[in-house]
Design a protein around this motif. Structure first.
Motif, PDB file in Angstrom:
ATOM      1  N   ALA A 151      -7.306  -5.791  -0.070  1.00  0.00           N
ATOM      2  CA  ALA A 151      -8.226  -5.149  -1.028  1.00  0.00           C
ATOM      3  C   ALA A 151      -7.776  -3.723  -1.287  1.00  0.00           C
ATOM      4  CB  ALA A 151      -9.641  -5.178  -0.491  1.00  0.00           C
ATOM      5  N   THR A 152      -7.389  -3.027  -0.214  1.00  0.00           N
ATOM      6  CA  THR A 152      -6.910  -1.643  -0.366  1.00  0.00           C
ATOM      7  C   THR A 152      -5.643  -1.611  -1.213  1.00  0.00           C
ATOM      8  OG1 THR A 152      -7.779  -1.223   1.827  1.00  0.00           O
ATOM      9  CG2 THR A 152      -6.308   0.435   0.942  1.00  0.00           C
ATOM     10  N   VAL A 187       0.840  -1.207   0.000  1.00  0.00           N
ATOM     11  CA  VAL A 187       0.000   0.000   0.000  1.00  0.00           C
ATOM     12  C   VAL A 187       0.874   1.256   0.000  1.00  0.00           C
ATOM     13  CG1 VAL A 187      -1.580   1.376   1.424  1.00  0.00           C
ATOM     14  CG2 VAL A 187      -2.011  -1.050   1.077  1.00  0.00           C
ATOM     15  N   TYR A 188       1.799   1.323   0.939  1.00  0.00           N
ATOM     16  CA  TYR A 188       2.561   2.565   1.079  1.00  0.00           C
ATOM     17  C   TYR A 188       3.621   2.740  -0.012  1.00  0.00           C
ATOM     18  CZ  TYR A 188       0.001   3.964   5.096  1.00  0.00           C
ATOM     19  OH  TYR A 188      -1.032   4.389   5.896  1.00  0.00           O
ATOM     20  N   ALA A 189       4.157   1.619  -0.494  1.00  0.00           N
ATOM     21  CA  ALA A 189       5.120   1.728  -1.604  1.00  0.00           C
ATOM     22  C   ALA A 189       4.401   2.240  -2.847  1.00  0.00           C
ATOM     23  CB  ALA A 189       5.760   0.381  -1.871  1.00  0.00           C
ATOM     24  N   PHE A 192      -8.808  -0.564  10.247  1.00  0.00           N
ATOM     25  CA  PHE A 192      -8.760   0.450   9.187  1.00  0.00           C
ATOM     26  C   PHE A 192      -7.498   0.198   8.349  1.00  0.00           C
ATOM     27  CE2 PHE A 192      -7.471   4.829   7.839  1.00  0.00           C
ATOM     28  CZ  PHE A 192      -8.473   4.986   6.892  1.00  0.00           C
ATOM     29  N   PRO A 193      -7.659  -0.064   7.047  1.00  0.00           N
ATOM     30  CA  PRO A 193      -6.515  -0.544   6.247  1.00  0.00           C
ATOM     31  C   PRO A 193      -5.263   0.318   6.312  1.00  0.00           C
ATOM     32  CG  PRO A 193      -8.541  -0.757   5.008  1.00  0.00           C
ATOM     33  CD  PRO A 193      -8.895  -0.020   6.255  1.00  0.00           C
ATOM     34  N   LEU A 194      -5.426   1.644   6.332  1.00  0.00           N
ATOM     35  CA  LEU A 194      -4.225   2.483   6.251  1.00  0.00           C
ATOM     36  C   LEU A 194      -3.423   2.507   7.551  1.00  0.00           C
ATOM     37  CD1 LEU A 194      -5.467   5.467   4.062  1.00  0.00           C
ATOM     38  CD2 LEU A 194      -4.128   3.490   3.363  1.00  0.00           C
ATOM     39  N   SER A 195      -4.091   2.179   8.680  1.00  0.00           N
ATOM     40  CA  SER A 195      -3.339   2.130   9.941  1.00  0.00           C
ATOM     41  C   SER A 195      -3.140   0.690  10.416  1.00  0.00           C
ATOM     42  CB  SER A 195      -4.045   2.954  11.023  1.00  0.00           C
ATOM     43  OG  SER A 195      -5.392   2.542  11.134  1.00  0.00           O
ATOM     44  N   PHE A 249       0.589   9.891   7.295  1.00  0.00           N
ATOM     45  CA  PHE A 249      -0.126  10.254   8.521  1.00  0.00           C
ATOM     46  C   PHE A 249      -0.958   9.094   9.094  1.00  0.00           C
ATOM     47  CE2 PHE A 249      -3.542  12.168  11.001  1.00  0.00           C
ATOM     48  CZ  PHE A 249      -2.779  12.852  11.939  1.00  0.00           C
ATOM     49  N   PRO A 250      -1.759   8.374   8.276  1.00  0.00           N
ATOM     50  CA  PRO A 250      -2.556   7.280   8.861  1.00  0.00           C
ATOM     51  C   PRO A 250      -1.704   6.227   9.556  1.00  0.00           C
ATOM     52  CG  PRO A 250      -3.231   7.703   6.598  1.00  0.00           C
ATOM     53  CD  PRO A 250      -1.992   8.496   6.823  1.00  0.00           C
TER      54      PRO A 250
END
Lengths: 414, 299
Positions: free
Chosen positions: A377-378, A291-293, A346-349, A318-319
């Motif tokens: 999925a995210t 996700v973050y890459a 929560f996917p981002l955190s 930030f998340p």
């Protein structure tokens, strides 16, 4: 596929052939091991250890203390107190003389009305802010408690600590006690921090790689040799692998160097890291990295240079930082409360928050797979969105980048 | 079948129309000049050809159809805004760019060794790219472009930053590529080099095609009614000549409207003037370029 492998190989070789990579990869555990090694070496050599502690703390005080019991409360000195450590004096005059002669380091006076007022005096030539606590925890405090309890040490013990709660949880969870409470507070924090650093540092490698190619003005040549998707895929896999390699090397070298230095990294037996933590650790690292890459790659695609990119980096990360803010409060005190659970789903955190909860233990069995599923999925959605951003035209535009522009591009509105 | 065919392509960036209804084609095995002043739309046209940019309208055929990933390996492109990986050794940089074009590791190594030798870079192959001079980097860039022996070569300003020796080296290389059957698109501001090398040209200005065709044909189109004459004892005053302009030991005779160069030649022969040189005065590409770009073209 061949081009993806070529890109992958080039990224890996480029990164691991940089001296800075090895400096960070081996330097950090080396410094840590050096510190632990010095302490470990000192611990093995008790004399040296004592010499050091005396050098810092001064000589240990072994002189006895005295007491003058005007209330008649002290009838016996408990057998746990070594003879000669606590000396009775019939009156203050005698005790004062012994103090002036240096036979005792100080003396307590139990006044006749002690049971009414509860006040005891301590006379010493060396006042200290820790004196009261030392008196409470020291031989005199114990002798006083035993005599107050009518000479029953067991009762005195219960009076001192009446609540020794045995916590019985329906899910496996480490039971904290006074000794490991500190560690219990810090384990989620350490896990959160480690995961945050791992994911962000690895994802940032991608941003740096793309920015470097833009600065070297080689992007246009690459785009006439491979598709943007091939570039994105090759880079994400390569840098993820390097990140994983770096993590393994950090862990491995730390372990080896600590062993060589005579120390081992053993958590207190009360803190049981759940065995599934390692497996979930790998899953959440890989998905979190994906996700973050991808988000960083999108940033690298749009930002003309690293300076422009750095303004958006904070917003993207930030998340992942939010769980860090709560790591030794929410995740230590209420790891299964609404906030901690919400952040871990929560996917981002989730990559960081779920790992923090898993390190404490007691996470409901269905939550890690659900969080992983949502995260996967995210990851798919974000990789797809970023692949759309990873167009040659966007990559060569050289336009200044704003957060709003980035978010619009991510939503496919550009 | 043309190797490149652009048909009525247009491309805008916001309110700016970079390319407007541009059409031209490049034939197999020719050395084709793509000319135009800065910001004319040359690079945008090339990027559209290579599918780096999608045109807003029009169609492009390259190597016999739309651009595909497989065709990328048959094309060599040296962009104007060029660069190489600065922090890695030259040999590794070439190896990566060559392998991205589908060459095996051994083949890249073999071909790179030959080109490095030819371009006097063999002694520098272990140096980081950033340690090379600008001219050396330029030559390295050329090697990276031709290493995979492309069928189509697109080079944008290949001579910038090169000294005369290296300029000659690149000129020879481009001719050699053409002789080997490679189609070459040369984008350059150095008109004398384009004039020397190219068979046909297209001149783009403000996104529009201003000139297109065989170079000699274009020069004839732009020829003024003048002749260049060099006589052993000078050139006497002649009937029908409006103005005489000295040019490098010869004279350029500007003829009155309606007067044909053949009439001047007949008069010179009739008067028994010893003529050493007589030619229709054709404008240089430089002159044509300036006239077109400044809006002073004759048509």
């Amino acid at each position: 596929m061949k081009k993806i492998l070529t890109i992958l190989k080039n990224e890996v070789v480029t990164l691991i052939s940089r001296p800075s990579f090895w400096l960070v990869t081996l330097g950090l555990p080396l410094v840590a091991a050096l510190i632990f090694g010095v302490i470990g070496g000192l611990n093995r050599n008790q004399e040296a250890s004592q010499a050091v502690s005396q050098a810092f703390l001064g000589p240990q005080e072994t002189r006895p203390e005295g007491y003058v019991d005007l209330s008649g409360l002290i009838r016996q000195i408990p057998p746990q107190i070594p003879p000669g450590l606590l000396l009775p004096f019939p009156d203050e005059e005698t005790a004062r003389r012994a103090l002036e002669a240096g036979e005792i380091q100080g003396y307590y006076v139990i006044p006749a009305d002690y049971l009414e007022r509860g006040v005891i005096r301590y006379i010493t030539p060396d006042p200290s802010p820790f004196l009261a606590e030392r008196a409470r925890q020291g031989p005199f405090g114990w002798a006083l408690r035993v005599n107050l309890a009518g000479g029953d040490p067991m009762l005195a013990n219960l009076v001192q600590g009446p609540l020794d709660i045995e916590e019985i949880s329906l899910t496996p969870v480490a039971a904290p006690d006074d000794d490991n409470l500190f560690m219990m507070m810090w384990v989620p924090y350490i896990v959160t921090l480690v995961y945050f650093i791992l994911i962000t540092s690895t994802a940032t490698l991608l941003l740096n790689s793309l920015s470097k190619e833009k600065e070297n003005r080689i992007m246009e040549i690459l785009l006439t040799s491979a598709s943007p998707r091939q570039l994105l895929t090759g880079k994400i896999i390569a840098l993820g692998a390097v990140g994983l390699l770096q993590t393994i090397l950090w862990g491995g070298t730390t372990y080896i160097l600590l062993n060589l230095s005579g120390r081992t990294f053993n958590l207190p037996s009360e803190i049981r890291l759940p065995p599934e933590l390692l497996a979930w650790g790998l899953v959440f690292f890989l998905l979190g990295y994906a996700v973050y890459a991808a988000l960083m790659a999108g940033l690298g695609a749009l930002a003309p240079n690293l300076r422009e990119a750095s303004q958006v980096t904070f917003v993207i990360l930030f998340p992942l930082m939010v769980p860090l803010f709560f790591s030794n409060t929410v995740f230590a005190e209420a790891p299964h409360g609404a906030l901690a659970t919400g952040l871990s789903l929560f996917p981002l955190s989730a990559p960081v928050a779920m790992m923090a909860r898993l390190s404490v233990g007691g996470v409901a069995w269905w939550q890690p797979p659900l969080a992983a599923l949502l995260l996967a999925a995210t990851a798919v959605l974000i990789v797809r969105a970023v692949a759309r951003m990873f167009r040659a035209q966007a990559m060569l535009s050289g336009q200044p980048l704003k957060v709003k522009t980035y978010l619009r591009a991510l939503m496919g509105k550009m | 079948m043309p190797v490149i065919e652009l048909s009525h392509i247009s491309k805008s960036f916001g309110a700016v129309k970079a390319v407007d209804d541009v059409s031209f084609s490049v034939e197999k095995g020719e050395l084709f000049g793509l000319l135009g002043p800065n910001g004319a739309g040359k690079t945008t046209s090339i990027r559209c050809m290579l599918d780096i940019f999608k045109p807003d309208s029009g169609s492009i055929s390259i190597l016999g159809g739309p651009m595909t990933e497989a065709k990328k390996d048959r094309i060599g492109y040296m962009p104007e805004e060029r660069g190489l990986y600065q922090d890695i050794p030259l040999e590794r940089c070439l190896a990566y760019l060559g392998s991205l074009k589908g060459l095996s590791e051994a083949e890249v190594k073999r071909r790179a060794a030959g080109y490095l030798e030819r371009f006097d870079l063999a002694a520098h192959k272990h140096k980081k790219v950033k340690e090379l001079s600008k001219g050396m980097q330029q030559k390295a860039q050329v090697i990276a472009t031709i290493l995979h022996q492309p069928e189509l070569l697109i080079v944008d300003e290949p001579f910038s930053g090169l000294d005369p020796v290296n300029t000659q080296m690149i000129k020879d290389l481009l001719r050699e590529q053409r002789e080997a059957g490679v189609t070459v698109v040369l984008c350059s501001h150095q008109m004398h080099l384009v004039e020397e090398l190219c068979d046909r040209i297209v001149l783009i200005d403000h996104g529009h095609v201003m000139l297109y065709g065989a170079l000699e044909e274009i020069r004839r189109q732009f020829a003024a009614n003048a002749v260049l004459v060099k006589g052993a004892d000078g050139v006497p005053a002649l009937e029908g000549v409006e103005r005489v302009e000295p040019v490098n030991g010869a004279v350029k005779l500007h003829l009155r409207p309606g007067v044909q160069p053949q009439e001047v030649l007949r008069e010179l022969v009739r008067r028994d003037v010893p003529v050493e040189h007589f030619e229709i005065a054709l404008p240089t590409l430089d002159e044509i370029f300036i006239r077109v770009v400044q809006g002073r073209s004759g048509f």
